[in-house]
Enzyme design. Structure first.
Site, PDB file in Angstrom:
ATOM      1  CG  HIS A  66      -0.278  -0.120   2.515  1.00  0.00           C
ATOM      2  ND1 HIS A  66       0.120  -1.342   3.019  1.00  0.00           N
ATOM      3  CD2 HIS A  66       0.106   0.798   3.430  1.00  0.00           C
ATOM      4  CE1 HIS A  66       0.693  -1.157   4.194  1.00  0.00           C
ATOM      5  NE2 HIS A  66       0.709   0.140   4.470  1.00  0.00           N
ATOM      6  N   GLY A  67       0.270   2.324  -0.478  1.00  0.00           N
ATOM      7  CA  GLY A  67       0.986   3.589  -0.507  1.00  0.00           C
ATOM      8  C   GLY A  67       0.059   4.732  -0.867  1.00  0.00           C
TER       9      GLY A  67
END
Length: 152
Positions: A66-67
């Site tokens: 995730h980011g």
């Protein structure tokens, strides 16, 4: 909102070809790029940067890379499955088979955490994971997620 509201069929890969972590992240980035409205290279870079802080391989054959990206206007989710499993430096040192990729706008803390929590909740259900691993197609994977998804 539900995961299935933001996970598009085009962002699901039923059989990842990647053989290692960087390849898996790039392949997942390619799938989610059109949905996220961001460049593959930018997505890959932000996800690999996050991996340097610590692996998003949470164990049990699962990873949730995730980011956050400035160019992403709304939450985007992708899914990938590796039949063989991919070495991902997971907490339990076992290969990863199920990947949920999460991208959120730069300043979206609440939404980011809600989606992570919902994905985690789904992945705690053994039958859900088993059905995803056994699914025969992208459409079946999407349907399994739809059937198990709840509002968050």
């Amino acid at each position: 909102m539900k995961i299935s509201d933001i996970l598009k069929l085009d962002a699901i890969i039923a059989d990842l070809k990647a053989k290692n972590k960087p390849e898996a992240i790039k392949e997942l980035s390619q799938a989610v790029s059109p949905v996220a409205g961001a460049e593959v290279e930018d997505i890959t870079a932000v996800l690999l940067e996050r991996e340097h802080l610590g692996s998003t391989g949470i164990g049990g054959g699962i990873a949730i890379p995730h980011g956050k990206l400035e160019t992403v206007k709304s939450i985007a989710v992708g899914f990938g499955r590796s039949i063989k499993g991919i070495e991902f430096e997971s907490l339990d040192n076992r290969p990863v088979h199920l990947f949920f990729l999460l991208l959120t706008p730069e300043h979206s803390t609440g939404g980011h955490l809600k989606v992570l929590a919902q994905i985690s909740k789904l992945l705690k259900m053994d039958q859900f994971k088993e059905r995803l691993l056994a699914a025969g197609s992208t459409e079946q994977i999407h349907q399994i997620i739809l059937e198990n998804d709840e509002e968050f």
